[in-house]
Enzyme design. Structure first.
Site, short mmCIF file in Angstrom:
data_model
loop_
_atom_site.label_atom_id
_atom_site.label_comp_id
_atom_site.label_asym_id
_atom_site.label_seq_id
_atom_site.Cartn_x
_atom_site.Cartn_y
_atom_site.Cartn_z
N SER A 155 -0.41 5.59 -1.47
CA SER A 155 -1.33 6.62 -0.98
C SER A 155 -1.36 6.63 0.54
CB SER A 155 -2.75 6.38 -1.51
OG SER A 155 -3.29 5.18 -0.99
N GLY A 156 -1.90 7.71 1.09
CA GLY A 156 -2.12 7.80 2.52
C GLY A 156 -0.87 7.61 3.36
N ILE A 157 -1.03 6.88 4.47
CA ILE A 157 0.10 6.68 5.37
C ILE A 157 1.16 5.78 4.75
CG2 ILE A 157 -1.28 7.12 7.43
CD1 ILE A 157 -1.24 4.13 8.00
N GLY A 158 0.77 4.96 3.78
CA GLY A 158 1.76 4.15 3.09
C GLY A 158 2.72 4.99 2.29
N GLY A 168 0.82 -1.21 0.00
CA GLY A 168 0.00 0.00 0.00
C GLY A 168 0.85 1.25 0.00
N LEU A 187 -3.49 -7.67 -3.10
CA LEU A 187 -3.67 -8.56 -1.97
C LEU A 187 -4.92 -9.44 -2.06
CD1 LEU A 187 -2.57 -6.15 0.88
CD2 LEU A 187 -1.41 -8.28 0.25
N ASN A 218 0.82 -2.66 5.33
CA ASN A 218 0.06 -1.43 5.50
C ASN A 218 -1.23 -1.40 4.69
OD1 ASN A 218 -0.26 1.70 5.78
ND2 ASN A 218 -0.05 1.35 3.57
N THR A 263 -8.63 -9.72 1.95
CA THR A 263 -7.60 -8.77 1.55
C THR A 263 -6.67 -8.42 2.71
OG1 THR A 263 -9.11 -7.80 -0.09
CG2 THR A 263 -7.18 -6.49 0.54
N TYR A 305 -23.74 -10.07 7.84
CA TYR A 305 -22.63 -9.18 7.48
C TYR A 305 -22.84 -7.80 8.08
CZ TYR A 305 -19.58 -6.14 4.76
OH TYR A 305 -18.64 -5.21 4.39
#
Length: 306
Positions: A42-45, A39, A88, A114, A135, A184
């Protein structure tokens, strides 16, 4: 601790809620080290990629496409790094990633898991299993177990989990309902997948006994990234209302990941759950060794049939 103290205080590590990825890695020289990061784009990755690269590390940057991974490396001006494909939710892609990484001939100082998906409003299946569990857990299970032989003698496995792991189906992991067809809930099923991340780290810790290898999990904080892109409209609106009040910046969100992956003081620390760069007690289910073993056994059975 008061609400103000919760946001501004620091824990025993010397870091806290407001610490950033730059803060927790200040002064570290990661030259010669190799990190596998899922990952990365984007983002924290992406911020984790930025900081590790800035400190001199070679990052094997994994994303859903090689183009996205290569663009991520370029966007952070990485002096070195390797883009790899790792979807993933597709076992063939993960297994190909394992083979690609093995072909690089590098020892891994850490595997940072991540990437993930969150809060699908409707039940969605992948290979017969609920997509968040498949995932977030099974994908990383295939990746990490496939690369354990490459982990350095003091290597680290870092699982990006969530405080959402406290909200799960009864019993923590609904082994009789991993396809979600008996019921769910977008958040409970997300929580189940994040609990699985912690239990995976716990079971790896048991396997690593007698070595210097470690496995830990963490909560990055509430961060406004594209992780919530699958939320329905009502949840998106609610999240937007708290944005800027209770959410961290992306560098603050990446801080705990970078701290757990690189801090020298954590050598030998394993099987823990980190929150704001400090150890925190996870849920009772996360502390259940029998549940961790049961999940490992179930995961092996699932993977063997894929």
């Amino acid at each position: 601790m008061s609400m103000i103290g919760w946001f501004t205080g620091k824990g025993p590590s010397g870091f806290g809620y407001n610490s950033t990825s730059d803060d927790v890695t200040e002064g570290l020289d990661l030259s010669g080290k190799t990190y596998l990061l899922t990952g990365c784009n984007s983002g924290i990755g992406l911020d984790t990629l930025r900081v590790l690269s800035a400190r001199g590390a070679h990052v094997i940057a994994a994303a859903r496409s090689e183009e996205k991974a290569a663009h991520a490396l370029e966007s952070v001006s990485a002096k070195e790094g390797t883009p790899v494909v790792c979807e993933l939710s597709e076992p063939d892609s993960v297994r190909q990633c394992v083979e690609t990484v093995k072909g690089l001939g590098r020892t891994l100082d850490a595997m940072i898991c991540n990437a993930g998906v969150m809060a699908y409003p409707k039940l969605t299946l992948k290979h017969g299993y609920e997509i968040q569990f498949f995932t977030n857990h099974i994908g990383h299970f295939i990746l990490v177990t496939g690369l354990l032989d490459l982990l350095a003698d003091d290597g680290r496995v870092v699982m990006v989990s969530s405080e959402g792991h406290r909200m799960t189906p009864k019993g923590g992991i609904a082994f009789d309902n991993l396809n979600g067809e008996k019921g769910y809930s977008s958040w409970k099923n997300y929580g189940q997948s994040k609990l699985a991340n912690i239990l995976f780290a716990k079971q790896l810790t048991k396997m690593f006994e007698g070595t210097q290898k470690t496995a830990n999990a963490l909560h990055p904080g509430v961060i406004h990234t594209n992780l919530g892109r699958h939320m329905n409209g009502v949840m998106q609106t609610a999240f937007s209302m708290i944005k800027g009040v209770f959410t961290k910046s992306i560098p603050q969100g990446a801080a705990t990941t970078c701290y757990v992956a690189t801090n020298p003081n954590l050598a030998g620390v394993s099987g823990e759950y980190f929150f704001n760069c400090n150890i925190k007690k996870p849920s009772k289910h996360a502390l259940n060794p029998e549940l961790a073993q049961q999940l490992w056994d179930a995961s092996e059975e699932i993977v063997a049939k894929l």
